[in-house]
Design an enzyme around this catalytic site. Structure first.
Site, PDB file in Angstrom:
ATOM      1  N   LYS A 180       0.854  -1.198   0.000  1.00  0.00           N
ATOM      2  CA  LYS A 180       0.000   0.000   0.000  1.00  0.00           C
ATOM      3  C   LYS A 180       0.888   1.245   0.000  1.00  0.00           C
ATOM      4  O   LYS A 180       1.586   1.516   0.978  1.00  0.00           O
ATOM      5  CB  LYS A 180      -0.912   0.047   1.221  1.00  0.00           C
ATOM      6  CG  LYS A 180      -1.978   1.145   1.041  1.00  0.00           C
ATOM      7  CD  LYS A 180      -2.576   1.615   2.336  1.00  0.00           C
ATOM      8  CE  LYS A 180      -1.704   2.563   3.101  1.00  0.00           C
ATOM      9  NZ  LYS A 180      -1.529   3.898   2.477  1.00  0.00           N
ATOM     10  N   GLU A 258      11.301   1.044   9.126  1.00  0.00           N
ATOM     11  CA  GLU A 258      12.257   2.115   8.832  1.00  0.00           C
ATOM     12  C   GLU A 258      11.521   3.392   9.197  1.00  0.00           C
ATOM     13  O   GLU A 258      10.622   3.826   8.489  1.00  0.00           O
ATOM     14  CB  GLU A 258      12.631   2.024   7.354  1.00  0.00           C
ATOM     15  CG  GLU A 258      13.994   2.576   7.059  1.00  0.00           C
ATOM     16  CD  GLU A 258      13.910   4.045   6.796  1.00  0.00           C
ATOM     17  OE1 GLU A 258      14.071   4.824   7.767  1.00  0.00           O
ATOM     18  OE2 GLU A 258      13.651   4.418   5.652  1.00  0.00           O
ATOM     19  N   CYS A 292      13.948  10.896   5.807  1.00  0.00           N
ATOM     20  CA  CYS A 292      14.150  10.469   7.202  1.00  0.00           C
ATOM     21  C   CYS A 292      15.614  10.598   7.596  1.00  0.00           C
ATOM     22  O   CYS A 292      15.934  10.618   8.772  1.00  0.00           O
ATOM     23  CB  CYS A 292      13.634   9.061   7.394  1.00  0.00           C
ATOM     24  SG  CYS A 292      14.249   7.956   6.149  1.00  0.00           S
ATOM     25  N   GLU A 389      11.474  15.509  14.106  1.00  0.00           N
ATOM     26  CA  GLU A 389      11.901  15.837  12.740  1.00  0.00           C
ATOM     27  C   GLU A 389      11.085  17.019  12.229  1.00  0.00           C
ATOM     28  O   GLU A 389       9.856  16.996  12.307  1.00  0.00           O
ATOM     29  CB  GLU A 389      11.578  14.676  11.802  1.00  0.00           C
ATOM     30  CG  GLU A 389      12.478  13.500  11.900  1.00  0.00           C
ATOM     31  CD  GLU A 389      11.975  12.392  10.978  1.00  0.00           C
ATOM     32  OE1 GLU A 389      12.748  11.979  10.114  1.00  0.00           O
ATOM     33  OE2 GLU A 389      10.840  11.928  11.126  1.00  0.00           O
TER      34      GLU A 389
HETATM   35  P1  ADP Z   1       3.478  10.617   7.330  1.00  0.00           P
HETATM   36  O1  ADP Z   1       2.994  11.317   8.554  1.00  0.00           O
HETATM   37  O2  ADP Z   1       4.776  11.086   6.841  1.00  0.00           O
HETATM   38  O3  ADP Z   1       2.447  10.489   6.247  1.00  0.00           O
HETATM   39  P2  ADP Z   1       2.865   7.988   8.198  1.00  0.00           P
HETATM   40  O4  ADP Z   1       3.622   7.038   9.054  1.00  0.00           O
HETATM   41  O5  ADP Z   1       1.604   8.532   8.762  1.00  0.00           O
HETATM   42  O6  ADP Z   1       3.855   9.145   7.815  1.00  0.00           O
HETATM   43  O7  ADP Z   1       2.562   7.340   6.793  1.00  0.00           O
HETATM   44  C1  ADP Z   1       3.388   6.397   6.145  1.00  0.00           C
HETATM   45  C2  ADP Z   1       2.521   5.330   5.516  1.00  0.00           C
HETATM   46  O8  ADP Z   1       1.762   4.694   6.546  1.00  0.00           O
HETATM   47  C3  ADP Z   1       1.495   5.841   4.507  1.00  0.00           C
HETATM   48  O9  ADP Z   1       1.358   4.852   3.496  1.00  0.00           O
HETATM   49  C4  ADP Z   1       0.238   5.936   5.330  1.00  0.00           C
HETATM   50  O10 ADP Z   1      -0.964   5.823   4.579  1.00  0.00           O
HETATM   51  C5  ADP Z   1       0.381   4.741   6.232  1.00  0.00           C
HETATM   52  N1  ADP Z   1      -0.361   4.828   7.488  1.00  0.00           N
HETATM   53  C6  ADP Z   1      -0.754   5.923   8.170  1.00  0.00           C
HETATM   54  N2  ADP Z   1      -1.411   5.574   9.304  1.00  0.00           N
HETATM   55  C7  ADP Z   1      -1.427   4.216   9.336  1.00  0.00           C
HETATM   56  C8  ADP Z   1      -1.938   3.231  10.253  1.00  0.00           C
HETATM   57  N3  ADP Z   1      -2.562   3.594  11.374  1.00  0.00           N
HETATM   58  N4  ADP Z   1      -1.754   1.927   9.949  1.00  0.00           N
HETATM   59  C9  ADP Z   1      -1.110   1.574   8.816  1.00  0.00           C
HETATM   60  N5  ADP Z   1      -0.606   2.434   7.931  1.00  0.00           N
HETATM   61  C10 ADP Z   1      -0.749   3.741   8.171  1.00  0.00           C
END
Ligand code: ADP
Length: 487
Positions: A180, A258, A292, A389
């Site tokens: 995803k 990561e 990152c 960050e």
């Molecule tokens: P950012 O804040 O930089 O978007 P995230 O960690 O929120 O970083 O997002 C990184 C990835 O994780 C994206 O693909 C996002 O859709 C997904 N994501 C965000 N929240 C969740 C969650 N609760 N469970 C699984 N995936 C998530």
């Protein structure tokens, strides 16, 4: 503006070798963060779509994992070649959905191809061992086997490279994958699938499901709790990484994470300041500070602080902000309004606590999420930008006066991804690079990411490594075969 071929721009997800809508029929729009223009529309999928993708990946696993490493390498090599061949088209999609300048996008696409090429080869070297047995008439051997269906969840800051850094080792190891991509940047992942399909990667081996942020939590839960998924590889925020790690416990999934960094960038008085400045410009302002491994805490020895600031300002003046599709632009927008707000909050917090604003400091009032290249001095450890960050084109400088104090301060964080060290003293390089609690140390360079070396963090920056031979091990189990035979 540069023209490009639209044939890789897809509006369906890729599951079981087919281009599919969401079962619900829902869609969402992808917009350009530089202009707010519509770039594409893709399926807004839900757990039911993910279950279907997992079933497809499971079905494909038997044939794919039974192949020899050579046989898996063939379509992977073809995929790498197609990515290189279509680098300009992929870069144009990437720039329009993510914002980074076209030249940087092209470099990212080539970086993405390098993982596919490297892991296609590395699959052939996933050796086991023949172990001298402790008993007569017995053989002890180990073999490496693919874990099964792997799940990938990727971020928006490197929309191509983060996909291949997970998918290439997974596929090379013999796993199949459901991935995803981030909601801001699904189009690059789908374009890569279009090329994977052309390269002959069989149906179901690589599946990409797309969804808006509102479904990310439910999709993450489906992937991390499914007993049919053996491995989860995630790149993103530490908060989401911790949540996924907890969710994966129920099925004892193998997990690679990561996560965020809070990288120190250390300049000793004996450093070559020109190299330190050009490295800071690259590492901090590339991707508008949204990596990152972007330096987040600049620690400069007292006696060269003013000279460093002066040269850094001159370097920052060379940056040209704007729509990344304009070939002269070197600084794109940040990804969203939330990203701008976070930068503003960090700057306000630093100024409240006594920092000095030397350059920039404001959003740029034009269409898109632009922020001025910013330099602050007098940063202290209690300020928000020292603890989290910033993920924007903002440098905050602090000073230090001794090596011992420096090491303590550099390590005073729960993060431990990258670190950067600038000095001409070889003994100091040895001492400090070993003392830094970080998965990566760049010495006199800001360029530290490569497909051939392990990438990953200490402490709360993650678990596991990507790239290099470690990267493929993350998708394999080691089996010990203890065989007695008749004398
Ligand atoms: P950012 O804040 O930089 O978007 P995230 O960690 O929120 O970083 O997002 C990184 C990835 O994780 C994206 O693909 C996002 O859709 C997904 N994501 C965000 N929240 C969740 C969650 N609760 N469970 C699984 N995936 C998530």
């Amino acid at each position: 503006m540069t023209s490009f071929n639209e044939s890789l721009l897809r509006n369906r997800a890729y599951v079981g070798g087919e281009w599919v809508p969401a079962i619900s029929g829902a869609t969402f729009d992808v917009r350009n963060p530089a202009t707010n223009e519509l770039v594409g529309t893709v399926p807004h999928m839900a757990p039911e779509d993910v279950e279907h993708a997992i079933a497809q990946a499971q079905r494909a696993f038997g044939e794919w994992s039974a192949r020899s490493a050579n046989e898996r390498a063939e379509p992977l090599k073809a995929w790498a070649q197609l990515i290189v061949l279509h680098a300009a088209d992929l870069a144009a999609i990437l720039t329009r959905e993510q914002g980074k300048p076209l030249a940087d996008a092209k470099n990212e696409v080539l970086f993405a191809a390098s993982f596919v090429e490297w892991f296609a080869q590395e699959a052939r070297r996933t050796y086991g061992d023949v172990i001298p047995a402790t008993r007569r008439d017995t053989s002890f051997t180990t073999v490496k086997e693919p874990i099964g269906v792997a799940a990938g969840i990727t971020p928006w800051n490197l929309p191509c490279a983060m996909v291949t850094r997970k998918a290439a080792p997974a596929l090379a190891a013999g796993c199949t994958m459901v991935l995803k991509p981030a909601e801001h940047t699904p189009l690059s992942a789908l374009a890569l699938c279009a090329l994977a399909e052309r390269a002959g990667i069989p149906p179901g081996v690589l599946n990409v499901v797309t969804a808006e942020r509102s479904a990310a939590e439910a999709i993450g839960r489906t992937l991390s709790t499914s007993a049919s998924v053996g491995k989860l590889s995630f790149t993103g925020s530490t908060a989401v990484g911790k949540l996924l790690l907890a969710q994966c416990a129920g099925t004892m999934k193998r997990v690679s994470l990561e996560l965020g960094g809070n990288s120190p960038f250390i300049v000793f008085a004996d450093a070559d300041l020109d190299i330190a400045v050009s490295s800071a410009l690259f590492a901090k302002f590339r991707n508008a500070g949204q990596t990152c491994i972007a330096p987040n805490r600049f620690l400069v020895e007292d006696s060269v602080h003013d000279a460093f600031v002066e040269r850094m300002l001159a370097a920052m003046h060379t940056l040209k902000a704007g729509d990344g599709m304009d070939p002269d632009v070197t600084l794109g927008p940040v990804i969203s309004e939330d990203a701008v707000k976070k930068i503003e909050r960090h700057i306000a917090n630093a100024l409240d606590r006594g920092a000095t604003l030397v350059a920039g400091g404001k959003r740029v009032h034009r269409e898109g999420y632009f922020f001025e290249p910013t330099l602050l001095t007098g940063i202290t450890a209690d300020m928000a930008m020292s603890c989290e960050e910033t993920f924007g084109p903002v440098m905050g400088l602090a000073t230090f006066s001794s090596e011992r104090e420096l090491i303590e301060r550099a390590n005073a964080t729960r993060m431990g991804l990258a670190s950067y060290l600038f000095t001409r003293d070889a003994s100091r390089v040895h001492r400090v690079s070993h003392a830094l609690q970080a998965g990566i140390v760049g010495v006199n360079t800001g360029m530290i990411a490569t497909e051939v070396a392990p990438f990953g963090g200490y402490k709360e920056s993650g678990i596991g490594r990507e790239g290099a031979r470690e990267g493929i091990d993350e998708f394999m189990e080691t089996k010990f075969i203890c065989q007695a035979f008749a004398a």
